[in-house]
Design a protein around this motif. Structure first.
Motif, PDB file in Angstrom:
ATOM      1  N   GLU A  12       0.555  -1.098   0.155  1.00 59.09           N
ATOM      2  CA  GLU A  12      -0.144  -0.294  -0.034  1.00 59.09           C
ATOM      3  C   GLU A  12       1.000   1.151   0.190  1.00 59.09           C
ATOM      4  O   GLU A  12       2.023   1.550   0.624  1.00 59.09           O
ATOM      5  N   LEU A  13       0.763   1.950  -0.709  1.00 59.53           N
ATOM      6  CA  LEU A  13       1.664   3.335  -1.105  1.00 59.53           C
ATOM      7  C   LEU A  13       1.030   4.618  -0.886  1.00 59.53           C
ATOM      8  O   LEU A  13      -0.260   4.607  -0.294  1.00 59.53           O
ATOM      9  N   GLY A  14       1.286   5.159   0.611  1.00 59.35           N
ATOM     10  CA  GLY A  14       0.900   6.268   0.540  1.00 59.35           C
ATOM     11  C   GLY A  14       0.212   6.397   1.424  1.00 59.35           C
ATOM     12  O   GLY A  14       0.083   5.146   2.143  1.00 59.35           O
ATOM     13  N   THR A  15      -0.736   7.155   1.626  1.00 60.28           N
ATOM     14  CA  THR A  15      -1.826   7.379   3.027  1.00 60.28           C
ATOM     15  C   THR A  15      -3.504   7.306   1.575  1.00 60.28           C
ATOM     16  O   THR A  15      -2.976   7.272   0.533  1.00 60.28           O
ATOM     17  N   PRO A  16      -4.616   6.498   2.373  1.00 60.43           N
ATOM     18  CA  PRO A  16      -5.662   6.530   1.593  1.00 60.43           C
ATOM     19  C   PRO A  16      -6.223   7.956   0.596  1.00 60.43           C
ATOM     20  O   PRO A  16      -6.257   8.796   1.459  1.00 60.43           O
ATOM     21  N   ALA A  21      -3.803   6.943  -5.041  1.00 58.83           N
ATOM     22  CA  ALA A  21      -4.142   6.914  -6.330  1.00 58.83           C
ATOM     23  C   ALA A  21      -2.906   7.838  -7.179  1.00 58.83           C
ATOM     24  O   ALA A  21      -2.440   7.303  -7.883  1.00 58.83           O
ATOM     25  N   GLU A  22      -2.649   8.325  -6.669  1.00 58.01           N
ATOM     26  CA  GLU A  22      -1.146   9.758  -7.510  1.00 58.01           C
ATOM     27  C   GLU A  22       0.002   8.230  -7.600  1.00 58.01           C
ATOM     28  O   GLU A  22       0.512   8.186  -8.732  1.00 58.01           O
ATOM     29  N   LEU A  23       0.674   7.786  -6.301  1.00 56.18           N
ATOM     30  CA  LEU A  23       1.420   7.182  -6.599  1.00 56.18           C
ATOM     31  C   LEU A  23       1.565   5.666  -7.311  1.00 56.18           C
ATOM     32  O   LEU A  23       2.242   5.139  -7.908  1.00 56.18           O
ATOM     33  N   ASN A  24       0.064   5.156  -7.302  1.00 60.00           N
ATOM     34  CA  ASN A  24      -0.399   3.854  -7.792  1.00 60.00           C
ATOM     35  C   ASN A  24       0.369   4.448  -9.632  1.00 60.00           C
ATOM     36  O   ASN A  24       0.322   3.686 -10.194  1.00 60.00           O
ATOM     37  N   GLY A  25      -0.450   5.180  -9.587  1.00 59.29           N
ATOM     38  CA  GLY A  25      -0.719   5.414 -11.195  1.00 59.29           C
ATOM     39  C   GLY A  25       0.989   5.905 -11.514  1.00 59.29           C
ATOM     40  O   GLY A  25       1.254   5.540 -12.786  1.00 59.29           O
ATOM     41  N   LEU A  26       2.437   6.514 -10.893  1.00 64.61           N
ATOM     42  CA  LEU A  26       3.521   6.458 -11.254  1.00 64.61           C
ATOM     43  C   LEU A  26       3.909   5.096 -11.056  1.00 64.61           C
ATOM     44  O   LEU A  26       4.612   5.364 -11.837  1.00 64.61           O
ATOM     45  N   ALA A  31       7.173   5.556 -14.104  1.00 66.87           N
ATOM     46  CA  ALA A  31       7.559   6.446 -13.749  1.00 66.87           C
ATOM     47  C   ALA A  31       8.077   6.373 -11.816  1.00 66.87           C
ATOM     48  O   ALA A  31       9.240   6.466 -11.932  1.00 66.87           O
ATOM     49  N   LYS A  32       7.239   4.971 -10.689  1.00 71.31           N
ATOM     50  CA  LYS A  32       8.064   4.791  -9.992  1.00 71.31           C
ATOM     51  C   LYS A  32       8.378   3.872  -9.851  1.00 71.31           C
ATOM     52  O   LYS A  32       7.572   2.571  -9.790  1.00 71.31           O
ATOM     53  N   THR A  33      10.160   3.707  -9.652  1.00 72.78           N
ATOM     54  CA  THR A  33      10.391   2.213  -9.363  1.00 72.78           C
ATOM     55  C   THR A  33      11.139   1.931  -8.066  1.00 72.78           C
ATOM     56  O   THR A  33      12.209   0.607  -8.216  1.00 72.78           O
ATOM     57  N   GLY A  92      10.364   8.520  -8.178  1.00 71.25           N
ATOM     58  CA  GLY A  92       9.920   9.399  -9.170  1.00 71.25           C
ATOM     59  C   GLY A  92       7.951  10.123  -9.278  1.00 71.25           C
ATOM     60  O   GLY A  92       7.366  10.757  -9.737  1.00 71.25           O
ATOM     61  N   GLU A  93       8.714  10.373  -8.373  1.00 69.98           N
ATOM     62  CA  GLU A  93       7.577  11.933  -7.147  1.00 69.98           C
ATOM     63  C   GLU A  93       8.575  13.266  -7.499  1.00 69.98           C
ATOM     64  O   GLU A  93       7.827  14.172  -6.626  1.00 69.98           O
ATOM     65  N   GLY A  94       9.353  13.356  -8.964  1.00 71.15           N
ATOM     66  CA  GLY A  94       9.897  14.717  -8.757  1.00 71.15           C
ATOM     67  C   GLY A  94      11.014  15.943  -8.097  1.00 71.15           C
ATOM     68  O   GLY A  94      11.020  16.523  -7.390  1.00 71.15           O
TER      69      GLY A  94
END
Length: 143
Positions: A12-16, A21-26, A31-33, A92-94
Motif C-alpha cells: 500500500e503506497l502513501g495514505t488512502p 492514487a497518485e503513487l499507484n499511477g506513477l 515512473a516510480k520504481t 518518481g515523485e519529482g
C-alpha cells in the motif's frame, strides 16, 4: 502483519485517497520504481521482514483491491541520512535533490507520528512492474 492477496504480501503506497492514487499511477506508468519504509514502524511493528529480491507483491488501491503485481529488484536498509540520490530519484515523485526527498519524507513520517532522525533505519525497495490488473499475471512469476 501485512495483508495477503493470492499468497502475495500487499503493498500500500502513501495514505488512502489522493496520495495513494497518485503513487499507484506513477507505478503503473513506470515512473516510480522505488519506495521507502521505516524498518521499525513499517516492518518490525507489523511483524514483517523486509522484502526479498525476486519477491512479488500485490500493489493495492484504497479498497485493498490488487491493481498490479510488482517484483522486487533490490532491497537496502540504510540510515535516513544515507539514502542516495539514485534511490530518491527512483521514487518518481519529482524530487529535485536527495535533500528535497529527505524533507518530504521526514514531513510525511512525522505527520504519521513517527520521529525520524538521521540514524533512523529506512528500507529502500526497488522494483519493476510485473503486471497490472486485467493482464494475465501469475503471482508466482510464471507466465
Amino acid at each position: 502483519m501485512w495483508g495477503r492477496i493470492d499468497g502475495l504480501r500487499i503493498l500500500e503506497l502513501g495514505t488512502p485517497g489522493e496520495l495513494c492514487a497518485e503513487l499507484n499511477g506513477l507505478v503503473l506508468s513506470g515512473a516510480k520504481t522505488g519506495t521507502a519504509g521505516l524498518l521499525e514502524h513499517d516492518y518490525r511493528a507489523e511483524g514483517e521482514e523486509p522484502e526479498r529480491v525476486g519477491e512479488r507483491l500485490a500493489l493495492v488501491d484504497d479498497d485493498r483491491a490488487r491493481i498490479a503485481v510488482i517484483e522486487v529488484t533490490a532491497v537496502e536498509v540504510v540510515p535516513f541520512d544515507s539514502v542516495t540520490w539514485e534511490f530518491a530519484d527512483s521514487e518518481g515523485e519529482g524530487y529535485r535533490s536527495v535533500e528535497h526527498w529527505a524533507t518530504s519524507h521526514r514531513r510525511f513520517w512525522n505527520g504519521l507520528g513517527y520521529d525520524v532522525d538521521d540514524t533512523t533505519d529506512v528500507v529502500c525497495v526497488s522494483f519493476r512492474l510485473a503486471g497490472s490488473q486485467g493482464a494475465d499475471v501469475d503471482p508466482r512469476g510464471e507466465t
